[in-house]
Design a protein around this motif. Structure first.
Motif, PDB file in Angstrom:
ATOM      1  N   MET A   1       0.852  -1.175   0.000  1.00 17.77           N
ATOM      2  CA  MET A   1       0.000   0.000   0.000  1.00 17.77           C
ATOM      3  C   MET A   1       0.901   1.241   0.000  1.00 17.77           C
ATOM      4  SD  MET A   1      -3.095   1.383   2.483  1.00 17.77           S
ATOM      5  CE  MET A   1      -2.963   0.152   3.652  1.00 17.77           C
ATOM      6  N   PRO A   2       0.528   2.285  -0.775  1.00 20.76           N
ATOM      7  CA  PRO A   2       1.321   3.516  -0.766  1.00 20.76           C
ATOM      8  C   PRO A   2       1.291   4.173   0.616  1.00 20.76           C
ATOM      9  CG  PRO A   2      -0.619   3.744  -2.188  1.00 20.76           C
ATOM     10  CD  PRO A   2      -0.613   2.352  -1.651  1.00 20.76           C
ATOM     11  N   LEU A   3       2.306   4.983   0.904  1.00 19.86           N
ATOM     12  CA  LEU A   3       2.390   5.654   2.194  1.00 19.86           C
ATOM     13  C   LEU A   3       1.552   6.912   2.261  1.00 19.86           C
ATOM     14  CD1 LEU A   3       6.202   5.254   2.862  1.00 19.86           C
ATOM     15  CD2 LEU A   3       4.321   3.895   3.779  1.00 19.86           C
ATOM     16  N   SER A   4       1.226   7.469   1.113  1.00 21.37           N
ATOM     17  CA  SER A   4       0.380   8.662   1.089  1.00 21.37           C
ATOM     18  C   SER A   4      -0.641   8.516  -0.029  1.00 21.37           C
ATOM     19  CB  SER A   4       1.223   9.922   0.896  1.00 21.37           C
ATOM     20  OG  SER A   4       1.887   9.881  -0.339  1.00 21.37           O
ATOM     21  N   PRO A   5      -1.794   9.168   0.122  1.00 18.34           N
ATOM     22  CA  PRO A   5      -2.836   9.069  -0.884  1.00 18.34           C
ATOM     23  C   PRO A   5      -2.376   9.563  -2.255  1.00 18.34           C
ATOM     24  CG  PRO A   5      -3.705   9.976   1.142  1.00 18.34           C
ATOM     25  CD  PRO A   5      -2.211   9.949   1.279  1.00 18.34           C
ATOM     26  N   GLN A   6      -2.945   8.989  -3.269  1.00 18.13           N
ATOM     27  CA  GLN A   6      -2.632   9.330  -4.652  1.00 18.13           C
ATOM     28  C   GLN A   6      -3.880   9.865  -5.349  1.00 18.13           C
ATOM     29  OE1 GLN A   6       0.645   8.799  -5.740  1.00 18.13           O
ATOM     30  NE2 GLN A   6       0.884   8.312  -3.572  1.00 18.13           N
ATOM     31  N   GLY A   7      -3.679  10.685  -6.382  1.00 20.55           N
ATOM     32  CA  GLY A   7      -4.776  11.119  -7.238  1.00 20.55           C
ATOM     33  C   GLY A   7      -5.782  12.050  -6.585  1.00 20.55           C
ATOM     34  N   TRP A   8      -5.337  12.972  -5.744  1.00 18.25           N
ATOM     35  CA  TRP A   8      -6.261  13.902  -5.087  1.00 18.25           C
ATOM     36  C   TRP A   8      -7.088  14.642  -6.137  1.00 18.25           C
ATOM     37  CZ3 TRP A   8      -7.128  13.476  -0.141  1.00 18.25           C
ATOM     38  CH2 TRP A   8      -6.128  13.080   0.725  1.00 18.25           C
ATOM     39  N   ARG A   9      -8.386  14.798  -5.863  1.00 18.66           N
ATOM     40  CA  ARG A   9      -9.240  15.586  -6.756  1.00 18.66           C
ATOM     41  C   ARG A   9     -10.388  16.202  -5.984  1.00 18.66           C
ATOM     42  NH1 ARG A   9     -13.736  12.318  -8.939  1.00 18.66           N
ATOM     43  NH2 ARG A   9     -13.583  10.296  -7.940  1.00 18.66           N
ATOM     44  N   GLY A  24      -8.743  11.312  -2.348  1.00 23.29           N
ATOM     45  CA  GLY A  24      -7.674  10.561  -2.999  1.00 23.29           C
ATOM     46  C   GLY A  24      -7.810   9.089  -2.664  1.00 23.29           C
ATOM     47  N   ARG A  25      -6.903   8.291  -3.161  1.00 24.47           N
ATOM     48  CA  ARG A  25      -6.916   6.850  -2.886  1.00 24.47           C
ATOM     49  C   ARG A  25      -5.690   6.471  -2.075  1.00 24.47           C
ATOM     50  NH1 ARG A  25     -10.535   3.464  -5.975  1.00 24.47           N
ATOM     51  NH2 ARG A  25      -9.377   1.893  -4.866  1.00 24.47           N
ATOM     52  N   LEU A  26      -5.912   5.608  -1.123  1.00 26.04           N
ATOM     53  CA  LEU A  26      -4.832   5.050  -0.330  1.00 26.04           C
ATOM     54  C   LEU A  26      -5.085   3.551  -0.282  1.00 26.04           C
ATOM     55  CD1 LEU A  26      -2.312   5.618   1.326  1.00 26.04           C
ATOM     56  CD2 LEU A  26      -3.761   5.875   3.325  1.00 26.04           C
ATOM     57  N   GLY A  27      -4.503   2.845  -1.223  1.00 25.31           N
ATOM     58  CA  GLY A  27      -4.806   1.421  -1.362  1.00 25.31           C
ATOM     59  C   GLY A  27      -6.260   1.253  -1.748  1.00 25.31           C
ATOM     60  N   GLU A  28      -6.990   0.477  -0.974  1.00 26.04           N
ATOM     61  CA  GLU A  28      -8.423   0.253  -1.220  1.00 26.04           C
ATOM     62  C   GLU A  28      -9.307   1.318  -0.578  1.00 26.04           C
ATOM     63  OE1 GLU A  28     -10.027  -2.219  -2.983  1.00 26.04           O
ATOM     64  OE2 GLU A  28      -8.036  -2.664  -3.752  1.00 26.04           O
ATOM     65  N   THR A  46     -13.350   3.036   4.600  1.00 30.54           N
ATOM     66  CA  THR A  46     -13.395   1.770   3.870  1.00 30.54           C
ATOM     67  C   THR A  46     -14.269   1.956   2.632  1.00 30.54           C
ATOM     68  OG1 THR A  46     -15.377   0.967   4.978  1.00 30.54           O
ATOM     69  CG2 THR A  46     -13.248   0.466   6.043  1.00 30.54           C
ATOM     70  N   PRO A  47     -14.187   1.057   1.673  1.00 26.39           N
ATOM     71  CA  PRO A  47     -15.070   1.175   0.503  1.00 26.39           C
ATOM     72  C   PRO A  47     -16.552   1.200   0.881  1.00 26.39           C
ATOM     73  CG  PRO A  47     -13.285  -0.336   0.023  1.00 26.39           C
ATOM     74  CD  PRO A  47     -13.191  -0.002   1.490  1.00 26.39           C
ATOM     75  N   ASP A  48     -16.962   0.369   1.842  1.00 28.50           N
ATOM     76  CA  ASP A  48     -18.374   0.356   2.259  1.00 28.50           C
ATOM     77  C   ASP A  48     -18.794   1.680   2.901  1.00 28.50           C
ATOM     78  OD1 ASP A  48     -18.813  -2.211   1.306  1.00 28.50           O
ATOM     79  OD2 ASP A  48     -18.506  -3.151   3.268  1.00 28.50           O
ATOM     80  N   GLN A  49     -17.925   2.244   3.737  1.00 27.25           N
ATOM     81  CA  GLN A  49     -18.235   3.532   4.365  1.00 27.25           C
ATOM     82  C   GLN A  49     -18.366   4.628   3.308  1.00 27.25           C
ATOM     83  OE1 GLN A  49     -14.779   3.622   6.867  1.00 27.25           O
ATOM     84  NE2 GLN A  49     -15.954   3.161   8.722  1.00 27.25           N
ATOM     85  N   TRP A  50     -17.466   4.636   2.341  1.00 30.30           N
ATOM     86  CA  TRP A  50     -17.490   5.656   1.293  1.00 30.30           C
ATOM     87  C   TRP A  50     -18.767   5.535   0.459  1.00 30.30           C
ATOM     88  CZ3 TRP A  50     -15.581  10.147   0.751  1.00 30.30           C
ATOM     89  CH2 TRP A  50     -15.608  10.789  -0.480  1.00 30.30           C
ATOM     90  N   THR A  51     -19.139   4.321   0.093  1.00 30.33           N
ATOM     91  CA  THR A  51     -20.363   4.108  -0.687  1.00 30.33           C
ATOM     92  C   THR A  51     -21.586   4.579   0.083  1.00 30.33           C
ATOM     93  OG1 THR A  51     -19.381   2.251  -1.870  1.00 30.33           O
ATOM     94  CG2 THR A  51     -21.792   2.353  -1.818  1.00 30.33           C
ATOM     95  N   THR A  52     -21.657   4.274   1.369  1.00 32.30           N
ATOM     96  CA  THR A  52     -22.774   4.716   2.206  1.00 32.30           C
ATOM     97  C   THR A  52     -22.833   6.238   2.271  1.00 32.30           C
ATOM     98  OG1 THR A  52     -22.673   2.697   3.521  1.00 32.30           O
ATOM     99  CG2 THR A  52     -23.778   4.601   4.520  1.00 32.30           C
ATOM    100  N   PHE A  53     -21.694   6.885   2.429  1.00 34.72           N
ATOM    101  CA  PHE A  53     -21.630   8.347   2.485  1.00 34.72           C
ATOM    102  C   PHE A  53     -22.100   8.971   1.168  1.00 34.72           C
ATOM    103  CE2 PHE A  53     -18.965  12.201   1.785  1.00 34.72           C
ATOM    104  CZ  PHE A  53     -19.568  13.009   2.732  1.00 34.72           C
ATOM    105  N   ILE A  54     -21.600   8.505   0.055  1.00 32.16           N
ATOM    106  CA  ILE A  54     -21.978   9.051  -1.253  1.00 32.16           C
ATOM    107  C   ILE A  54     -23.466   8.827  -1.519  1.00 32.16           C
ATOM    108  CG2 ILE A  54     -21.635   8.821  -3.752  1.00 32.16           C
ATOM    109  CD1 ILE A  54     -19.411  10.342  -2.217  1.00 32.16           C
ATOM    110  N   THR A  55     -23.977   7.676  -1.157  1.00 36.01           N
ATOM    111  CA  THR A  55     -25.417   7.407  -1.325  1.00 36.01           C
ATOM    112  C   THR A  55     -26.238   8.378  -0.492  1.00 36.01           C
ATOM    113  OG1 THR A  55     -24.994   5.086  -1.804  1.00 36.01           O
ATOM    114  CG2 THR A  55     -27.226   5.658  -1.062  1.00 36.01           C
ATOM    115  N   ALA A  56     -25.809   8.653   0.735  1.00 32.92           N
ATOM    116  CA  ALA A  56     -26.525   9.598   1.599  1.00 32.92           C
ATOM    117  C   ALA A  56     -26.532  10.994   0.992  1.00 32.92           C
ATOM    118  CB  ALA A  56     -25.896   9.623   2.988  1.00 32.92           C
TER     119      ALA A  56
END
Length: 63
Positions: A1-9, A24-28, A46-56
């Motif tokens: 896993m990278p040490l810092s997030p990549q692809g900030w937008r 950004g992304r930090l691994g998964e 986590t991916p599940d937390q992010w999906t729940t947040f975006i859906t909300a």
């Protein structure tokens, strides 16, 4: 896993506003930081937390 997030937008809906966050992304995981205070660090979700947040957001649960 990278040490810092990549692809900030920023959200495409920011439209020049100063009050926004970047993602950004930090691994998964999704990493989130305040655009005005980038040196202040970030938090990850986590991916599940992010999906729940975006859906909300998309379903106006925060209004």
């Amino acid at each position: 896993m990278p040490l810092s997030p990549q692809g900030w937008r920023k959200s495409s809906r920011t439209q020049g506003a100063n009050n926004c966050v970047e993602v950004g992304r930090l691994g998964e995981r999704a990493a989130v930081r305040d655009t005005k205070h980038r040196a202040g660090g970030f938090f990850t979700t986590t991916p599940d937390q992010w999906t729940t947040f975006i859906t909300a957001i998309k379903t106006d649960r925060f209004r």
